[in-house]
Design a protein around this motif. Structure first.
Motif, PDB file in Angstrom:
ATOM      1  N   CYS A 157      11.854 -11.396 -13.205  1.00  0.00           N
ATOM      2  CA  CYS A 157      10.821 -12.583 -12.616  1.00  0.00           C
ATOM      3  C   CYS A 157       9.731 -12.336 -12.322  1.00  0.00           C
ATOM      4  CB  CYS A 157      11.388 -13.538 -10.847  1.00  0.00           C
ATOM      5  SG  CYS A 157      10.222 -11.819  -9.451  1.00  0.00           S
ATOM      6  N   HIS A 158       9.150 -11.407 -13.330  1.00  0.00           N
ATOM      7  CA  HIS A 158       7.854 -10.776 -12.929  1.00  0.00           C
ATOM      8  C   HIS A 158       7.881 -10.817 -14.718  1.00  0.00           C
ATOM      9  CE1 HIS A 158       8.378  -8.602  -9.045  1.00  0.00           C
ATOM     10  NE2 HIS A 158       7.518  -8.458  -9.649  1.00  0.00           N
ATOM     11  N   ILE A 159       8.293 -11.122 -15.495  1.00  0.00           N
ATOM     12  CA  ILE A 159       8.394 -11.371 -17.146  1.00  0.00           C
ATOM     13  C   ILE A 159       7.922 -11.943 -17.762  1.00  0.00           C
ATOM     14  CG2 ILE A 159       9.014 -10.160 -19.433  1.00  0.00           C
ATOM     15  CD1 ILE A 159      10.524  -8.034 -17.967  1.00  0.00           C
ATOM     16  N   ASP A 200       1.057 -14.491  -8.223  1.00  0.00           N
ATOM     17  CA  ASP A 200       1.078 -14.425  -9.576  1.00  0.00           C
ATOM     18  C   ASP A 200       1.646 -12.974 -10.072  1.00  0.00           C
ATOM     19  OD1 ASP A 200       0.124 -11.236  -7.775  1.00  0.00           O
ATOM     20  OD2 ASP A 200      -1.607 -11.425  -8.211  1.00  0.00           O
ATOM     21  N   GLU A 201       2.924 -12.232  -9.226  1.00  0.00           N
ATOM     22  CA  GLU A 201       3.116 -11.688 -10.110  1.00  0.00           C
ATOM     23  C   GLU A 201       5.053 -11.948 -10.097  1.00  0.00           C
ATOM     24  OE1 GLU A 201       4.023  -7.709  -8.111  1.00  0.00           O
ATOM     25  OE2 GLU A 201       2.255  -7.661  -7.173  1.00  0.00           O
ATOM     26  N   HIS A 202       5.346 -13.301  -9.438  1.00  0.00           N
ATOM     27  CA  HIS A 202       6.462 -13.912  -9.542  1.00  0.00           C
ATOM     28  C   HIS A 202       6.312 -14.858 -10.927  1.00  0.00           C
ATOM     29  CE1 HIS A 202       8.486 -12.110  -5.838  1.00  0.00           C
ATOM     30  NE2 HIS A 202       8.534 -11.057  -6.628  1.00  0.00           N
ATOM     31  N   ALA A 203       6.199 -14.856 -11.600  1.00  0.00           N
ATOM     32  CA  ALA A 203       5.956 -15.442 -12.740  1.00  0.00           C
ATOM     33  C   ALA A 203       7.004 -16.930 -12.618  1.00  0.00           C
ATOM     34  CB  ALA A 203       6.273 -14.910 -14.129  1.00  0.00           C
ATOM     35  N   SER A 302       2.941  -9.219  -0.290  1.00  0.00           N
ATOM     36  CA  SER A 302       2.088  -9.414  -1.402  1.00  0.00           C
ATOM     37  C   SER A 302       2.395 -11.628  -0.824  1.00  0.00           C
ATOM     38  CB  SER A 302       3.117  -9.383  -2.933  1.00  0.00           C
ATOM     39  OG  SER A 302       3.783  -8.439  -2.858  1.00  0.00           O
ATOM     40  N   LYS A 303       3.348 -10.690   0.341  1.00  0.00           N
ATOM     41  CA  LYS A 303       3.505 -12.620   0.524  1.00  0.00           C
ATOM     42  C   LYS A 303       2.290 -12.720   1.071  1.00  0.00           C
ATOM     43  CE  LYS A 303       7.601 -11.464   1.891  1.00  0.00           C
ATOM     44  NZ  LYS A 303       8.181  -9.858   0.990  1.00  0.00           N
ATOM     45  N   SER A 304       2.270 -12.469   2.326  1.00  0.00           N
ATOM     46  CA  SER A 304       0.972 -12.101   3.255  1.00  0.00           C
ATOM     47  C   SER A 304      -0.832 -12.658   2.138  1.00  0.00           C
ATOM     48  CB  SER A 304       0.776 -11.709   3.783  1.00  0.00           C
ATOM     49  OG  SER A 304       0.574 -10.228   3.441  1.00  0.00           O
ATOM     50  N   THR A 322      -1.019  -3.866  10.179  1.00  0.00           N
ATOM     51  CA  THR A 322      -0.603  -2.518   9.599  1.00  0.00           C
ATOM     52  C   THR A 322       0.118  -2.336   8.516  1.00  0.00           C
ATOM     53  OG1 THR A 322       1.271  -2.819  11.395  1.00  0.00           O
ATOM     54  CG2 THR A 322      -0.929  -2.499  12.416  1.00  0.00           C
ATOM     55  N   ASP A 323       0.320  -1.598   7.677  1.00  0.00           N
ATOM     56  CA  ASP A 323       1.000  -1.422   7.179  1.00  0.00           C
ATOM     57  C   ASP A 323       1.449   0.279   7.161  1.00  0.00           C
ATOM     58  OD1 ASP A 323       2.116  -2.885   4.332  1.00  0.00           O
ATOM     59  OD2 ASP A 323       2.698  -0.554   4.112  1.00  0.00           O
ATOM     60  N   THR A 324       3.226   0.520   5.987  1.00  0.00           N
ATOM     61  CA  THR A 324       2.877   1.769   6.266  1.00  0.00           C
ATOM     62  C   THR A 324       3.192   2.731   5.003  1.00  0.00           C
ATOM     63  OG1 THR A 324       5.293   0.903   5.662  1.00  0.00           O
ATOM     64  CG2 THR A 324       5.450   2.330   7.777  1.00  0.00           C
ATOM     65  N   ASP A 327      -1.510   4.124   0.431  1.00  0.00           N
ATOM     66  CA  ASP A 327      -1.259   3.488  -0.846  1.00  0.00           C
ATOM     67  C   ASP A 327      -2.932   2.292  -0.636  1.00  0.00           C
ATOM     68  OD1 ASP A 327      -1.603   5.039  -3.063  1.00  0.00           O
ATOM     69  OD2 ASP A 327      -0.158   4.628  -4.061  1.00  0.00           O
ATOM     70  N   LYS A 328      -2.270   1.549   0.802  1.00  0.00           N
ATOM     71  CA  LYS A 328      -3.026   0.227   1.247  1.00  0.00           C
ATOM     72  C   LYS A 328      -3.695   0.500   2.198  1.00  0.00           C
ATOM     73  CE  LYS A 328       1.568  -2.922  -0.028  1.00  0.00           C
ATOM     74  NZ  LYS A 328       2.216  -3.386   0.088  1.00  0.00           N
ATOM     75  N   GLN A 329      -3.584   1.816   3.068  1.00  0.00           N
ATOM     76  CA  GLN A 329      -4.463   1.714   4.781  1.00  0.00           C
ATOM     77  C   GLN A 329      -5.783   1.488   3.646  1.00  0.00           C
ATOM     78  OE1 GLN A 329      -2.281   4.827   6.070  1.00  0.00           O
ATOM     79  NE2 GLN A 329      -0.179   3.814   6.281  1.00  0.00           N
ATOM     80  N   ASN A 367      13.096  -4.397  16.390  1.00  0.00           N
ATOM     81  CA  ASN A 367      13.592  -3.571  17.037  1.00  0.00           C
ATOM     82  C   ASN A 367      12.746  -1.893  16.977  1.00  0.00           C
ATOM     83  OD1 ASN A 367      16.027  -2.075  17.650  1.00  0.00           O
ATOM     84  ND2 ASN A 367      15.831  -1.136  16.030  1.00  0.00           N
ATOM     85  N   LYS A 368      11.472  -1.579  15.859  1.00  0.00           N
ATOM     86  CA  LYS A 368      10.817  -0.625  15.562  1.00  0.00           C
ATOM     87  C   LYS A 368       9.890  -0.954  17.386  1.00  0.00           C
ATOM     88  CE  LYS A 368       8.958  -0.099  11.845  1.00  0.00           C
ATOM     89  NZ  LYS A 368       8.781   0.503  10.242  1.00  0.00           N
ATOM     90  N   GLU A 369       9.601  -2.196  17.170  1.00  0.00           N
ATOM     91  CA  GLU A 369       8.142  -2.437  18.116  1.00  0.00           C
ATOM     92  C   GLU A 369       9.043  -3.228  19.715  1.00  0.00           C
ATOM     93  OE1 GLU A 369       5.802  -0.917  17.469  1.00  0.00           O
ATOM     94  OE2 GLU A 369       5.898  -1.690  14.720  1.00  0.00           O
TER      95      GLU A 369
END
Ligand code: JHZ
Length: 390
Positions: A157-159, A200-203, A302-304, A322-324, A327-329, A367-369
């Motif tokens: 779906c990105h193509i 953008d990625e979801h053409a 990406s959704k947010s 917060t993100d795991t 590379d984003k932190q 569950n984690k939180e």
């Protein structure tokens, strides 16, 4: 005929997390969505140049969403068992959670993001740093021969040019080979009001109906569809040249037809729902701010990026995300410039509310939180409608 039905405003590159000094030249484009009356395909009106999205800085690292690693292991085992492929090609292999379940000698990766192609190379797989097109397909076939299984997850779906993509698959697929791909489902997006699948990625956002129309024109047929819960509702599409078509194909097309995916009016109703979602979310967050409540977001998705930019939500309404993913932190979220931090560096109990940027992992996160909820914390989601829950 292509008809526009939704305008999500000016948007940045969904996965381009920024350092503070990168504010200046940040790239924005108009995110508008169209329905093609002929093929029934839903696509972005204007595509973003692939090189701006998929390059050596690409931040979405599949293995950081650990439920997905299990998902790809199960998928790989199922495909091995049923189709017993001697040769495997994965298009858009990211950091390898699918391909790692196959033999390094007989499996090939194609991945445009150099950072991830390097990872699968280090794992021992022949990895081509490239977008998927007919030139690459011919090149790989010449060196490695035909492929019994061509697989792609959250990639087709990105193509942007689907005819080129499917011609390239048709070229390399062995006589009885299968092409299996999974992407978010248009029907589930329409049902759930999850407009944040659009970025953008979801053409394209795929329906079985539209895919069937386009694949048939390219000499390929859908013979099975699996409905998956991952990524907020996806379809796994099985394609071949001459396999008997199973009931799941007609069943999915019928459900799409019954929902009205062939009618433009359905998309106008969806657009109205999206506008209401924006109004409700902004009203809720503004009210909470007025009451002095603190809000964090979980999952720099990406959704947010779509939600925060469409709703014009910045640091004044959501303090941090917060993100795991390492590379984003330490970076700022695209467009909204909300700081992205490591989950471990934040005491969630300091916050009253947590917005679910990764609402598709709602159960895992809730569950984690548990401690956050036990201490009175509440979650906010906008899917299927804006609501607070604990
Ligand atoms: P997640 C990506 O979309 C981009 P995104 C891409 N274009 C695509 O098509 C879809 O995937 C499929 C973090 N996280 O998977 C990890 C936590 O912080 O919803 C991820 O950064 N805590 C290829 O970005 C993000 O959230 C957690 O407990 O919308 C999830 O991103 C978990 C489970 C995840 O995809």
């Amino acid at each position: 005929m292509r008809k526009e039905f939704l305008d999500l405003g000016r948007q940045p590159i969904a996965n381009k997390f920024l350092k503070e000094d990168e504010y200046e030249g940040e790239f924005f484009y108009d995110l508008k969505v169209i329905f093609d009356e002929d093929t029934k395909l839903v696509s972005l009106k204007d595509f973003v140049k692939p090189e701006l999205m998929f390059n050596e800085d690409y931040a979405y690292n599949t293995s950081m969403s650990y439920p997905m690693v299990k998902h790809f292991e199960l998928t790989a085992n199922m495909l091995k068992e049923e189709f017993n492929p001697k040769t495997v090609l994965e298009i858009g292999s990211n950091d390898g959670p699918f391909i790692k379940n196959f033999d390094t000698e007989t499996s090939i990766c194609v991945e445009p993001c150099e950072n991830f192609a390097k990872k699968t190379t280090d794992m021992g797989y022949r990895s081509y740093i490239s977008f998927w097109d007919t030139d690459v397909s011919h090149g790989i076939k010449e060196i490695h021969g035909e492929m019994d299984l061509v697989y792609a997850a959250n990639c087709i779906c990105h193509i942007q040019n689907l005819d080129e993509c499917f011609a390239a698959v048709n070229n390399i697929l062995s006589e009885d080979g299968v092409f299996v791909f999974e992407d978010p489902s248009l029907l589930r997006m329409l049902e759930r009001g999850s407009y944040d699948q659009i970025y953008d990625e979801h053409a394209h956002i795929f329906s079985v109906t539209a895919l069937n129309n386009i694949l048939i024109n390219n000499g390929l047929t859908i013979f099975r569809v699996d409905n998956l819960s991952v990524h907020g509702g996806s379809n796994r599409i099985y394609v071949a040249r001459n396999r008997p078509v199973e009931f799941s194909v007609a069943e999915n097309k019928q459900r799409e037809y019954d929902f009205g995916i062939n009618n433009f009016q359905t998309y106008e109703i969806f657009a109205e729902r999206v506008r209401k979602s924006k109004k409700d979310l902004v009203e809720l967050l503004t009210k909470l701010k007025g009451e002095g409540k603190r809000v964090v977001s979980i999952g720099a998705t990406s959704k947010s990026t779509t939600v925060f930019n469409y709703c014009d939500i910045g640091e004044s309404l959501i303090e941090c995300i917060t993100d795991t993913t390492p590379d984003k932190q330490g970076l700022l979220a695209p467009g909204s410039h909300i700081p992205v931090v490591d989950r471990e560096s934040v005491n969630l109990n300091d916050y009253d509310y947590a917005f679910l940027g990764a609402w598709n992992f709602k159960d895992v996160i809730a569950n984690k939180e548990r401690e956050f909820v036990e201490n009175g914390g509440k979650f906010i989601t906008h899917v299927p409608e804006v609501m607070v829950f604990s």
